[in-house]
Write an enzyme that holds these catalytic residues in place. Structure first.
Site, PDB file in Angstrom:
ATOM      1  N   ARG A  82       0.825  -1.191   0.065  1.00 55.92           N
ATOM      2  CA  ARG A  82      -0.109   0.027   0.078  1.00 55.92           C
ATOM      3  C   ARG A  82       0.935   1.272   0.090  1.00 55.92           C
ATOM      4  NH1 ARG A  82      -4.516   0.087   4.510  1.00 55.92           N
ATOM      5  NH2 ARG A  82      -2.625   0.715   5.855  1.00 55.92           N
ATOM      6  N   LYS A 184      -2.581   6.536   1.526  1.00 56.73           N
ATOM      7  CA  LYS A 184      -2.452   6.973   2.899  1.00 56.73           C
ATOM      8  C   LYS A 184      -1.572   8.030   2.833  1.00 56.73           C
ATOM      9  CE  LYS A 184      -2.336   4.393   7.252  1.00 56.73           C
ATOM     10  NZ  LYS A 184      -3.585   5.267   7.977  1.00 56.73           N
ATOM     11  N   GLU A 220     -16.141   6.384   4.669  1.00 56.57           N
ATOM     12  CA  GLU A 220     -15.492   5.618   5.756  1.00 56.57           C
ATOM     13  C   GLU A 220     -15.299   6.839   6.865  1.00 56.57           C
ATOM     14  OE1 GLU A 220     -11.141   4.677   5.248  1.00 56.57           O
ATOM     15  OE2 GLU A 220     -10.864   6.056   3.505  1.00 56.57           O
TER      16      GLU A 220
HETATM   17  N1  PLP Z   1      -9.284   3.995   6.618  1.00 54.25           N
HETATM   18  C1  PLP Z   1      -8.409   4.997   7.040  1.00 54.25           C
HETATM   19  C2  PLP Z   1      -8.431   6.698   6.426  1.00 54.25           C
HETATM   20  C3  PLP Z   1      -7.249   4.958   7.761  1.00 54.25           C
HETATM   21  O1  PLP Z   1      -6.573   5.849   8.185  1.00 54.25           O
HETATM   22  C4  PLP Z   1      -7.039   3.729   8.041  1.00 54.25           C
HETATM   23  C5  PLP Z   1      -5.729   3.314   8.961  1.00 54.25           C
HETATM   24  O2  PLP Z   1      -4.664   2.812   8.462  1.00 54.25           O
HETATM   25  C6  PLP Z   1      -7.807   2.667   7.655  1.00 54.25           C
HETATM   26  C7  PLP Z   1      -9.057   2.804   6.951  1.00 54.25           C
HETATM   27  C8  PLP Z   1      -7.806   1.135   8.294  1.00 54.25           C
HETATM   28  O3  PLP Z   1      -6.556   0.555   7.493  1.00 54.25           O
HETATM   29  P1  PLP Z   1      -5.972  -0.511   7.990  1.00 54.25           P
HETATM   30  O4  PLP Z   1      -6.805  -1.727   8.491  1.00 54.25           O
HETATM   31  O5  PLP Z   1      -4.964  -1.050   7.029  1.00 54.25           O
HETATM   32  O6  PLP Z   1      -4.895  -0.084   9.180  1.00 54.25           O
HETATM   33  C1  COI Z   2      -3.709   2.912  11.614  1.00 54.31           C
HETATM   34  O1  COI Z   2      -5.132   2.440  11.996  1.00 54.31           O
HETATM   35  O2  COI Z   2      -2.709   2.439  11.490  1.00 54.31           O
HETATM   36  C2  COI Z   2      -4.215   4.523  11.229  1.00 54.31           C
HETATM   37  O3  COI Z   2      -3.212   5.113  10.335  1.00 54.31           O
HETATM   38  C3  COI Z   2      -5.239   5.354  11.485  1.00 54.31           C
HETATM   39  C4  COI Z   2      -4.861   6.589  12.380  1.00 54.31           C
HETATM   40  C5  COI Z   2      -6.051   7.391  12.259  1.00 54.31           C
HETATM   41  C6  COI Z   2      -4.281   6.271  13.546  1.00 54.31           C
END
Ligand code: PLP
Ligand code: COI
Length: 341
Positions: A82, A184, A220
């Site tokens: 990612r 991200k 989201e």
């Molecule tokens: N959506 C957003 C905007 C996020 O910042 C995060 C955190 O990383 C997620 C979703 C969840 O992603 P992940 O499960 O890969 O941490």
């Molecule tokens: C994560 O879940 O790792 C994120 O980056 C989300 C952030 C809002 C702390």
């Protein structure tokens, strides 16, 4: 070596300086070999691309102590992939996947005494990030970059841990169609700060963002994807090109189907159908799965029938199974667990 003297069960989601972090610099078209350093500061040009035009991306993943005392990370290869996607979208060089995973391993090894013990409720949060470090004044990408990875022990993202939270529909948009919502990038979070401060001031824990074009579809929150449960126990999660492809959500879809025998569906979710769902959760590395009890739509409340005051049974089963896999109590699918030796 001895574990640090930290009150593991009572830490929140905050930054605590640890001993070592990983740094690698990109210059003249290639990354240097990278190193661990004790220096937690960054010195860059006053005109660095990150400071002027927000050319920065990041990732988030965790290290866990398993029930049998091993230290493991969850699917770091997917964070590496990612981050490559994020880098390409912001015209940054990619950091090779094997080097990303190696940086994860080295940083956890160097801070092993900060990995919270099994059963404490805390984990070691890892934050890889990359930014444009040389001076740019015209709007263009940097030519020099720094990749860093630090770690910090964390507790639950939402105060109160696993109690259902209350969120509101945001009148601010998070991501435009064809924009950067699917990567991200720091910029996505900068523009959410006003919305989250405003939500907190109004007594809400988070924002639910709808699609910016029509304001009819669920996207989201600022830091997690949504999962919904139908009254016949199907798991539904929004599909959109402008949300972050959560690794937790992708994993939970497999857990739901293969471990719990539930039907799963990734599709557009209209906001008007949300009252028909019986449970709702936010999923992400930081959030794990945080139950949502109530959504406030400009004063009109949607309360989830099976999860309003306590975590609903399906969300709980998903959470217990996923954390069981991460903590080594339940066997993981091939390749999900990276042991740090
Ligand atoms: N959506 C957003 C905007 C996020 O910042 C995060 C955190 O990383 C997620 C979703 C969840 O992603 P992940 O499960 O890969 O941490
Ligand atoms: C994560 O879940 O790792 C994120 O980056 C989300 C952030 C809002 C702390």
């Amino acid at each position: 070596m001895a574990k640090k003297d930290i009150d593991w069960s009572n830490i929140g989601f905050g930054y605590m300086k640890t001993d070592k972090r990983y740094v690698s610099n990109y210059k003249d078209g290639s990354w240097d070999e990278g190193t661990l350093t004790g220096d937690d500061t960054v010195v860059i040009s006053e005109c660095a691309a990150v400071l002027q035009y927000a050319q920065t991306i990041f990732e988030g993943l965790k290290a866990y102590t398993t029930v049998d005392g091993r230290v493991v990370c969850f699917r770091p290869d997917l964070n590496a992939e990612r981050m490559e996607d994020s880098a390409k979208r912001l015209e940054m060089p990619t950091f090779p996947k094997d080097r990303f995973v190696d940086a994860v391993v080295k940083t956890v090894q160097a801070n092993i005494d900060y990995v919270p013990p099994y059963g404490s409720g805390a984990t070691l949060y890892l934050r890889p990030y990359m930014f444009g470090s040389d001076a740019v004044i015209g709007v263009k990408p940097a030519t020099e970059y720094q990749f860093r990875l630090f770690c910090t022990p964390v507790g639950p993202y939402f105060k109160g841990g696993v109690k259902p939270i209350t969120i509101r529909i945001s009148d601010f948009d998070r991501a435009a169609p064809h924009g950067t919502g699917h990567i991200k990038a720091g910029l996505n979070y900068a523009m959410s700060l006003h919305a989250i401060v405003d939500a907190h001031n109004q007594g809400f824990d988070e924002n639910m963002y709808l699609d910016a074009a029509t304001r009819t579809k669920v996207e989201e929150t600022g830091g997690a994807n949504f999962l919904f449960v139908t009254k016949d126990n199907k798991i539904v999660t929004p599909k959109s090109d402008s949300i972050l492809p959560s690794i937790t959500r992708r994993s939970l879809m497999v857990v739901a189907k293969d471990y719990l025998g539930l039907e799963v569906e990734q599709r557009e979710v209209l906001f008007e159908e949300v009252p028909e769902f019986v449970e709702c959760g936010l999923c992400g590395t930081a959030a794990v799965i945080s139950p949502v009890g109530c959504i406030n739509d400009h004063g009109k409340e949607i309360k989830f029938a099976n999860g309003c005051t306590e975590m609903g049974p399906v969300i709980k089963k998903l959470r217990d199974t996923l954390t069981g896999i991460q903590m080594g109590q339940i066997g993981a699918p091939d390749g999900w667990i990276k042991e740090i030796k």
